[in-house]
Scaffold this motif. Structure first.
Motif, PDB file in Angstrom:
ATOM      1  N   LEU A  61       0.811  -1.221   0.000  1.00 58.72           N
ATOM      2  CA  LEU A  61       0.000   0.000   0.000  1.00 58.72           C
ATOM      3  C   LEU A  61       0.839   1.263   0.000  1.00 58.72           C
ATOM      4  N   MET A  62       2.093   1.159   0.355  1.00 63.73           N
ATOM      5  CA  MET A  62       2.929   2.334   0.514  1.00 63.73           C
ATOM      6  C   MET A  62       3.627   2.767  -0.774  1.00 63.73           C
ATOM      7  N   GLY A  63       3.919   1.831  -1.676  1.00 60.83           N
ATOM      8  CA  GLY A  63       4.630   2.189  -2.887  1.00 60.83           C
ATOM      9  C   GLY A  63       6.066   2.571  -2.590  1.00 60.83           C
ATOM     10  N   ASN A  64       6.546   3.650  -3.227  1.00 58.37           N
ATOM     11  CA  ASN A  64       7.950   4.049  -3.049  1.00 58.37           C
ATOM     12  C   ASN A  64       8.141   5.089  -1.951  1.00 58.37           C
ATOM     13  N   PHE A  65       7.148   5.262  -1.099  1.00 60.24           N
ATOM     14  CA  PHE A  65       7.289   6.134   0.063  1.00 60.24           C
ATOM     15  C   PHE A  65       6.449   5.560   1.199  1.00 60.24           C
ATOM     16  N   VAL A  78      -3.722  15.102  10.317  1.00 65.44           N
ATOM     17  CA  VAL A  78      -2.356  15.208   9.815  1.00 65.44           C
ATOM     18  C   VAL A  78      -2.058  14.059   8.855  1.00 65.44           C
ATOM     19  N   TYR A  79      -1.472  14.417   7.722  1.00 71.37           N
ATOM     20  CA  TYR A  79      -0.928  13.427   6.781  1.00 71.37           C
ATOM     21  C   TYR A  79       0.577  13.649   6.760  1.00 71.37           C
ATOM     22  N   LEU A  80       1.339  12.599   7.072  1.00 70.87           N
ATOM     23  CA  LEU A  80       2.790  12.681   7.119  1.00 70.87           C
ATOM     24  C   LEU A  80       3.375  11.640   6.183  1.00 70.87           C
ATOM     25  N   ALA A  81       4.306  12.042   5.331  1.00 72.37           N
ATOM     26  CA  ALA A  81       4.938  11.113   4.382  1.00 72.37           C
ATOM     27  C   ALA A  81       6.444  11.327   4.367  1.00 72.37           C
ATOM     28  N   LYS A  82       7.173  10.242   4.118  1.00 72.15           N
ATOM     29  CA  LYS A  82       8.627  10.312   4.004  1.00 72.15           C
ATOM     30  C   LYS A  82       9.049   9.799   2.640  1.00 72.15           C
ATOM     31  N   TYR A  83       9.895  10.580   1.963  1.00 69.39           N
ATOM     32  CA  TYR A  83      10.417  10.238   0.652  1.00 69.39           C
ATOM     33  C   TYR A  83      11.936  10.077   0.737  1.00 69.39           C
ATOM     34  N   ASP A  84      12.548   9.808  -0.389  1.00 66.83           N
ATOM     35  CA  ASP A  84      14.005   9.642  -0.417  1.00 66.83           C
ATOM     36  C   ASP A  84      14.741  10.924  -0.043  1.00 66.83           C
ATOM     37  N   ASP A  85      14.102  12.079  -0.298  1.00 69.40           N
ATOM     38  CA  ASP A  85      14.795  13.349  -0.073  1.00 69.40           C
ATOM     39  C   ASP A  85      14.180  14.210   1.021  1.00 69.40           C
ATOM     40  N   GLY A  86      13.220  13.692   1.770  1.00 69.44           N
ATOM     41  CA  GLY A  86      12.661  14.484   2.853  1.00 69.44           C
ATOM     42  C   GLY A  86      11.271  14.057   3.269  1.00 69.44           C
TER      43      GLY A  86
END
Length: 217
Positions: A61-65, A78-86
């Protein structure tokens, strides 16, 4: 750069210009060092991911983040997400049309902040910082639309009896290929079997285009 993500969600019918985040006052030469608690953020993200993996063991369900959703101590959704750059953090009150967005570097330092209209566009004053907290630039997203502002859009929707909280209603804005700032409004009135759309020239309020299209009841 983190991709901007906008979600269909909510807002108080206040002007975007008047509803911008509190002004950040910085003395000359000082850094603005708002930080995300990355340890707490990572904990929330991992807990949320584990819950989803337990509920849907064979589905990614998360994919690439990685992301999570929760209610903070102030009652904001609140929606919080983490990616490769932040990190990306979106906050808004349930039922509101506007929310706030913040982007953080991986070390937790603030990168960008501003407001958005939940259906489509960024609005108000947006600020961007370097990794050390120096203010790089400040952009007024409302400037191209000041002649036909959000207040006038609200008057238009009231006159046309448009429900901004109807999931079929869309309000967007853009600069067209001729460099004309435009408002794009679509809606479906109760009891009608068709939808309406208008494109308004934000320089003068003139309707550039108006269409009617069939819609499912």
């Amino acid at each position: 750069m983190i991709k901007y993500i906008f979600f269909i969600m909510a807002v108080s019918l206040t002007a975007c210009v008047a509803h911008t985040p509190k002004e950040i006052k910085q003395k000359k030469g000082m850094n603005y060092l708002e930080r995300l608690d990355t340890a707490d953020a990572n904990r929330k993200l991992l807990e949320y991911k584990r819950e989803h993996e337990q509920e849907f063991p064979n589905v990614d369900l998360m994919g690439n983040f990685i992301y999570c959703e929760y209610i903070d101590s102030m009652g904001y959704e609140v929606y919080l997400a983490k990616y490769d750059d932040g990190y990306l953090k979106r906050r808004q009150i349930n039922g509101a049309l506007f929310g706030e967005l913040r982007y953080y570097f991986l070390n937790g330092n603030l990168q960008q902040l501003g407001e958005y209209y939940s259906r489509d566009f960024e609005c108000g004053i947006w600020k961007e910082y370097d990794i050390e907290g120096h203010l790089l630039k400040e952009i007024n997203k409302d400037e191209p639309y000041k002649q036909f502002s959000w207040q006038k859009v609200l008057l238009f929707t009231k006159k046309k009896d448009i429900d901004l909280n109807d999931e079929r209603t869309y309000v967007g804005r853009y600069i067209d290929e001729s460099n004309i700032p435009c408002w794009d409004i679509s809606w479906h009135k109760k009891g009608e079997g068709f939808g309406r759309n208008v494109v308004i020239d934000a320089r003068n309020g003139r309707i550039i285009n108006e269409t009617i299209s069939c819609m499912e009841k």
